[in-house]
Motif scaffolding. Structure first.
Motif, PDB file in Angstrom:
ATOM      1  N   TRP A 102       0.865  -1.185   0.000  1.00 44.55           N
ATOM      2  CA  TRP A 102       0.000   0.000   0.000  1.00 44.55           C
ATOM      3  C   TRP A 102       0.898   1.230   0.000  1.00 44.55           C
ATOM      4  O   TRP A 102       1.444   1.621   1.026  1.00 44.55           O
ATOM      5  CB  TRP A 102      -0.899  -0.043   1.231  1.00 44.55           C
ATOM      6  CG  TRP A 102      -1.882   1.078   1.317  1.00 44.55           C
ATOM      7  CD1 TRP A 102      -2.180   2.014   0.367  1.00 44.55           C
ATOM      8  CD2 TRP A 102      -2.720   1.379   2.446  1.00 44.55           C
ATOM      9  NE1 TRP A 102      -3.144   2.882   0.818  1.00 44.55           N
ATOM     10  CE2 TRP A 102      -3.502   2.510   2.091  1.00 44.55           C
ATOM     11  CE3 TRP A 102      -2.890   0.798   3.696  1.00 44.55           C
ATOM     12  CZ2 TRP A 102      -4.424   3.078   2.972  1.00 44.55           C
ATOM     13  CZ3 TRP A 102      -3.808   1.350   4.568  1.00 44.55           C
ATOM     14  CH2 TRP A 102      -4.563   2.473   4.200  1.00 44.55           C
ATOM     15  N   LYS A 159      -0.594   7.453  -3.134  1.00 46.07           N
ATOM     16  CA  LYS A 159      -1.829   8.125  -2.748  1.00 46.07           C
ATOM     17  C   LYS A 159      -3.053   7.216  -2.867  1.00 46.07           C
ATOM     18  O   LYS A 159      -4.195   7.693  -2.849  1.00 46.07           O
ATOM     19  CB  LYS A 159      -2.022   9.383  -3.600  1.00 46.07           C
ATOM     20  CG  LYS A 159      -0.940  10.437  -3.366  1.00 46.07           C
ATOM     21  CD  LYS A 159      -1.200  11.688  -4.177  1.00 46.07           C
ATOM     22  CE  LYS A 159      -0.128  12.742  -3.917  1.00 46.07           C
ATOM     23  NZ  LYS A 159      -0.363  13.981  -4.706  1.00 46.07           N
ATOM     24  N   GLU A 160      -2.836   5.934  -2.999  1.00 48.37           N
ATOM     25  CA  GLU A 160      -3.961   5.003  -3.081  1.00 48.37           C
ATOM     26  C   GLU A 160      -4.770   5.061  -1.788  1.00 48.37           C
ATOM     27  O   GLU A 160      -4.214   4.995  -0.683  1.00 48.37           O
ATOM     28  CB  GLU A 160      -3.449   3.583  -3.317  1.00 48.37           C
ATOM     29  CG  GLU A 160      -4.555   2.559  -3.495  1.00 48.37           C
ATOM     30  CD  GLU A 160      -4.021   1.149  -3.732  1.00 48.37           C
ATOM     31  OE1 GLU A 160      -4.729   0.346  -4.345  1.00 48.37           O
ATOM     32  OE2 GLU A 160      -2.878   0.877  -3.297  1.00 48.37           O
ATOM     33  N   SER A 161      -6.078   5.184  -1.907  1.00 46.12           N
ATOM     34  CA  SER A 161      -6.925   5.251  -0.714  1.00 46.12           C
ATOM     35  C   SER A 161      -7.026   3.888  -0.050  1.00 46.12           C
ATOM     36  O   SER A 161      -6.755   2.848  -0.667  1.00 46.12           O
ATOM     37  CB  SER A 161      -8.327   5.743  -1.089  1.00 46.12           C
ATOM     38  OG  SER A 161      -9.001   4.767  -1.858  1.00 46.12           O
ATOM     39  N   ALA A 211      -9.598   1.710  -1.868  1.00 42.48           N
ATOM     40  CA  ALA A 211      -9.121   1.197  -3.151  1.00 42.48           C
ATOM     41  C   ALA A 211      -8.138   0.050  -2.942  1.00 42.48           C
ATOM     42  O   ALA A 211      -8.157  -0.950  -3.671  1.00 42.48           O
ATOM     43  CB  ALA A 211      -8.470   2.311  -3.958  1.00 42.48           C
ATOM     44  N   ASN A 212      -7.287   0.177  -1.923  1.00 49.02           N
ATOM     45  CA  ASN A 212      -6.319  -0.885  -1.668  1.00 49.02           C
ATOM     46  C   ASN A 212      -7.010  -2.153  -1.190  1.00 49.02           C
ATOM     47  O   ASN A 212      -6.669  -3.262  -1.616  1.00 49.02           O
ATOM     48  CB  ASN A 212      -5.285  -0.427  -0.643  1.00 49.02           C
ATOM     49  CG  ASN A 212      -4.225  -1.474  -0.387  1.00 49.02           C
ATOM     50  OD1 ASN A 212      -4.359  -2.294   0.528  1.00 49.02           O
ATOM     51  ND2 ASN A 212      -3.182  -1.485  -1.198  1.00 49.02           N
ATOM     52  N   ARG A 236      -8.621  -3.833  -4.088  1.00 50.02           N
ATOM     53  CA  ARG A 236      -7.635  -4.446  -4.987  1.00 50.02           C
ATOM     54  C   ARG A 236      -7.086  -5.745  -4.403  1.00 50.02           C
ATOM     55  O   ARG A 236      -6.960  -6.761  -5.111  1.00 50.02           O
ATOM     56  CB  ARG A 236      -6.497  -3.454  -5.241  1.00 50.02           C
ATOM     57  CG  ARG A 236      -5.427  -3.958  -6.189  1.00 50.02           C
ATOM     58  CD  ARG A 236      -4.514  -2.836  -6.641  1.00 50.02           C
ATOM     59  NE  ARG A 236      -3.831  -2.192  -5.536  1.00 50.02           N
ATOM     60  CZ  ARG A 236      -2.739  -2.704  -4.944  1.00 50.02           C
ATOM     61  NH1 ARG A 236      -2.240  -3.864  -5.328  1.00 50.02           N
ATOM     62  NH2 ARG A 236      -2.143  -2.037  -3.968  1.00 50.02           N
TER      63      ARG A 236
END
Length: 241
Positions: free
Chosen positions: A178, A181-183, A186-187, A190
């Motif tokens: 992780w 800037k991935e929220s 969203a992580n 995924r």
């Protein structure tokens, strides 16, 4: 399907947890729930070494929110987390059920009191885990460990040890990490959307005695070196030169 399985597991574990608490017994259900979440997410864990059962501060490298599930499932540890996590919907509540120690890293005036809280938990025998990098932004590399997070161990408490833990996701590490800037949402989506299982090794290294370290900075460096020796041997060798 994985989210549904996690919710169902929570609904099974939660009343059992409160039943244990009502009986004033130490509840095993947060550990069982978190370990189950790791398995539901597709993680197949192999434990190497022997986790100390009590009076221990685990210090691990940090790639993902999954790290919490895996270490808790293997050891029953509570965690040290930044204080904003306590305000996250659902997650903050669940973290509280597992006796998480929340720290405000932006307020230097609060550091001493937070260190005393962690010190008290360790003195009672509660195994506690922290991620001394303080972030997952390093990805598969291992950032310098923050010595301030080891303040609770000085002056050394009798019988307390620091046990480094190397978390190795193998070939899947880059995909699971992780970073950027991935929220959080969203992580999670995924990771839970991955097919199949991911072999993960939790390597519990030989414990370190804080009393043998001259200060918290040296202790932090020693813990990091142990993890580097497993995950990045060449870098560990260079550090020793």
């Amino acid at each position: 399907m994985r989210i549904a399985a996690i919710i169902l597991t929570l609904l099974v574990c939660l009343p059992l947890h409160y039943a244990w608490k009502a009986a004033r017994a130490r509840s095993p259900w947060p550990r069982r729930f978190l370990g189950a979440v790791g398995r539901i997410a597709g993680m197949k864990v192999e434990v190497r070494g022997t986790p100390l059962p009590s009076h221990v501060l685990y210090a691990a490298n940090h790639l993902s929110w999954l790290d919490i599930m895996l270490i808790a499932g293997a050891s029953g540890a509570a965690f040290v987390s930044r204080d904003d996590v306590e305000r996250w919907p659902v997650i903050g509540w669940l973290a509280g059920l597992n006796d998480t120690v929340f720290v405000d890293r932006s307020d230097r005036r609060a550091v001493h009191g937070q260190a005393q809280t962690l010190r008290g938990a360790l003195a009672r025998g509660q195994p506690v885990a922290l991620f001394p990098e303080g972030t997952t932004d390093g990805g598969t590399s291992i950032l310098p460990f923050r010595a301030s997070l080891f303040e609770s161990l000085f002056p050394p408490l009798p019988g307390i040890r620091v046990q480094p833990v190397a978390i190795d996701y193998g070939a899947a590490a880059t995909d699971i990490a992780w970073v950027g800037k991935e929220s959080a949402g969203a992580n999670v989506r995924r990771v839970l959307s991955r097919h199949g299982t991911v072999p993960v090794i939790l390597d519990f290294r030989p414990p370190l005695d804080p009393a043998a370290a001259p200060d918290r900075k040296a202790l932090a460096q020693a813990a990091r070196s142990e993890i580097l020796s497993v995950l990045h041997p060449s870098e560990a060798a260079a550090d020793r030169l």
